[in-house]
Design an enzyme around this catalytic site. Structure first.
Site, PDB file in Angstrom:
ATOM      1  N   LYS A  18       0.830  -1.216   0.000  1.00  0.00           N
ATOM      2  CA  LYS A  18       0.000   0.000   0.000  1.00  0.00           C
ATOM      3  C   LYS A  18       0.863   1.264   0.000  1.00  0.00           C
ATOM      4  CE  LYS A  18      -2.322  -0.857   3.816  1.00  0.00           C
ATOM      5  NZ  LYS A  18      -1.750  -2.156   4.245  1.00  0.00           N
ATOM      6  N   ARG A  90      -9.444   1.900   8.918  1.00  0.00           N
ATOM      7  CA  ARG A  90      -9.046   0.554   9.312  1.00  0.00           C
ATOM      8  C   ARG A  90     -10.213  -0.211   9.949  1.00  0.00           C
ATOM      9  NH1 ARG A  90      -3.425   0.963   8.701  1.00  0.00           N
ATOM     10  NH2 ARG A  90      -2.255  -0.516   9.957  1.00  0.00           N
ATOM     11  N   ARG A 129      11.528  -6.162   4.819  1.00  0.00           N
ATOM     12  CA  ARG A 129      11.203  -4.746   4.654  1.00  0.00           C
ATOM     13  C   ARG A 129      12.081  -3.866   5.540  1.00  0.00           C
ATOM     14  NH1 ARG A 129       5.119  -2.735   4.761  1.00  0.00           N
ATOM     15  NH2 ARG A 129       5.004  -3.537   6.886  1.00  0.00           N
ATOM     16  N   ARG A 162      10.975  -1.886  10.946  1.00  0.00           N
ATOM     17  CA  ARG A 162       9.909  -1.398  11.824  1.00  0.00           C
ATOM     18  C   ARG A 162       9.793  -2.332  13.026  1.00  0.00           C
ATOM     19  NH1 ARG A 162       4.666  -0.252   8.141  1.00  0.00           N
ATOM     20  NH2 ARG A 162       3.740  -0.954  10.092  1.00  0.00           N
ATOM     21  N   ARG A 173      -1.068  -8.191  13.671  1.00  0.00           N
ATOM     22  CA  ARG A 173      -1.587  -7.190  12.719  1.00  0.00           C
ATOM     23  C   ARG A 173      -2.484  -7.838  11.669  1.00  0.00           C
ATOM     24  NH1 ARG A 173       3.737  -4.950  10.788  1.00  0.00           N
ATOM     25  NH2 ARG A 173       2.514  -3.716   9.337  1.00  0.00           N
TER      26      ARG A 173
HETATM   27  P1  AMP Z   1       0.704   0.866   9.013  1.00  0.00           P
HETATM   28  O1  AMP Z   1       2.015   1.473   8.674  1.00  0.00           O
HETATM   29  O2  AMP Z   1      -0.426   1.432   8.196  1.00  0.00           O
HETATM   30  O3  AMP Z   1       0.730  -0.638   8.998  1.00  0.00           O
HETATM   31  O4  AMP Z   1       0.383   1.288  10.526  1.00  0.00           O
HETATM   32  C1  AMP Z   1       1.234   0.908  11.586  1.00  0.00           C
HETATM   33  C2  AMP Z   1       0.473   0.912  12.897  1.00  0.00           C
HETATM   34  O5  AMP Z   1      -0.034   2.224  13.158  1.00  0.00           O
HETATM   35  C3  AMP Z   1      -0.757   0.014  12.933  1.00  0.00           C
HETATM   36  O6  AMP Z   1      -0.429  -1.330  13.270  1.00  0.00           O
HETATM   37  C4  AMP Z   1      -1.590   0.705  14.015  1.00  0.00           C
HETATM   38  O7  AMP Z   1      -1.089   0.426  15.312  1.00  0.00           O
HETATM   39  C5  AMP Z   1      -1.331   2.170  13.728  1.00  0.00           C
HETATM   40  N1  AMP Z   1      -2.317   2.712  12.750  1.00  0.00           N
HETATM   41  C6  AMP Z   1      -2.057   3.194  11.496  1.00  0.00           C
HETATM   42  N2  AMP Z   1      -3.182   3.600  10.896  1.00  0.00           N
HETATM   43  C7  AMP Z   1      -4.195   3.372  11.783  1.00  0.00           C
HETATM   44  C8  AMP Z   1      -5.599   3.553  11.748  1.00  0.00           C
HETATM   45  N3  AMP Z   1      -6.229   4.065  10.667  1.00  0.00           N
HETATM   46  N4  AMP Z   1      -6.315   3.207  12.851  1.00  0.00           N
HETATM   47  C9  AMP Z   1      -5.715   2.703  13.944  1.00  0.00           C
HETATM   48  N5  AMP Z   1      -4.407   2.482  14.038  1.00  0.00           N
HETATM   49  C10 AMP Z   1      -3.630   2.811  12.974  1.00  0.00           C
END
Ligand code: AMP
Length: 214
Positions: A18, A90, A129, A162, A173
């Site tokens: 994404k 989400r 990654r 990360r 996740r």
């Molecule tokens: P991502 O990089 O999009 O995978 O986001 C990393 C982490 O940030 C996720 O595992 C959540 O803990 C938090 N996070 C990111 N976007 C959201 C969202 N829209 N709602 C809730 N938590 C989020």
């Protein structure tokens, strides 16, 4: 100023690509990419109040509370510019809040790009990654390595894995994705805005599919 006609959501499991594809498409369409994950990671790295509130949820692979996320989105969305959302919404509550935010401005979501990638592939991709915490660039040590070992091509910062890309957190996740996020596919499908994209293959190939679907 004329309103940009692209208001796009990227949907898909963690590691589907994404961030990478949203970045590329944002450049192409000349719209802003809003990544809640990037905004949160930057806040954690800087130790801001937002970062302190979000950190423990992120480390566990759980969703950060909606009220925090919605605050970020309210601030980031500019109704005239068009945007690509990466990692938001989400869950159903966030999707509803987004609809309300947009409809109060007479706007809607124009496309939802769903990147479909099977679980085995996700685990493989995530293990390799590496990200740049400074500019948000994403690399893969096998499929898309940086020019210089562990250094960001764009800004020269040191690349890191990360915290939440560790295997046990990735599993959590994925579970959160299945439990909360996947339901959005159906909602946007019924609305006729969903574009299901095969996320397997190299980045150029996937990008070409996305371009064709818009
Ligand atoms: P991502 O990089 O999009 O995978 O986001 C990393 C982490 O940030 C996720 O595992 C959540 O803990 C938090 N996070 C990111 N976007 C959201 C969202 N829209 N709602 C809730 N938590 C989020």
């Amino acid at each position: 100023m004329e309103r940009n006609r692209y208001r796009i959501i990227f949907l898909g499991p963690p590691g589907a690509g994404k961030g990478t594809q949203a970045e590329r498409l944002a450049e192409d369409l000349k719209v802003k990419k809003i990544s809640t994950g990037d905004i949160l990671r930057e806040a954690v790295a800087k130790g801001t109040e937002l970062g302190q509130r979000a950190k423990s949820y992120m480390e566990r692979g759980e969703l950060v509370p909606d009220e925090i996320i919605l605050g970020i989105i309210e601030e980031a969305i500019n109704d005239e510019e068009g945007f690509i959302l990466d990692g938001f919404p989400r869950n159903i509550n966030q999707a509803k809040a987004l609809d309300e935010m947009l409809s109060s401005k007479g706007l809607n979501i124009t496309h939802v790009i769903f990147l479909d990638v099977p679980d085995e592939e996700i685990i493989k991709r995530i293990a390799y990654r590496r990200v740049c915490l400074k500019c948000g660039a994403v690399y893969n040590l096998i499929f898309n390595p940086p020019k210089e070992d562990e250094i960001c091509n764009n800004c020269g910062s040191k690349l890191v894995q990360r915290e939440d890309d560790r295997e046990e957190v990735v599993r959590k996740r994925l579970e959160v994705y299945r439990g909360s996020t996947e339901a959005l596919i159906r909602i946007y499908e019924e609305r006729g805005v969903l574009r299901r994209i095969n996320g397997l293959g190299d980045r150029e190939e996937v990008f070409r599919r996305i371009r064709e679907a818009l």
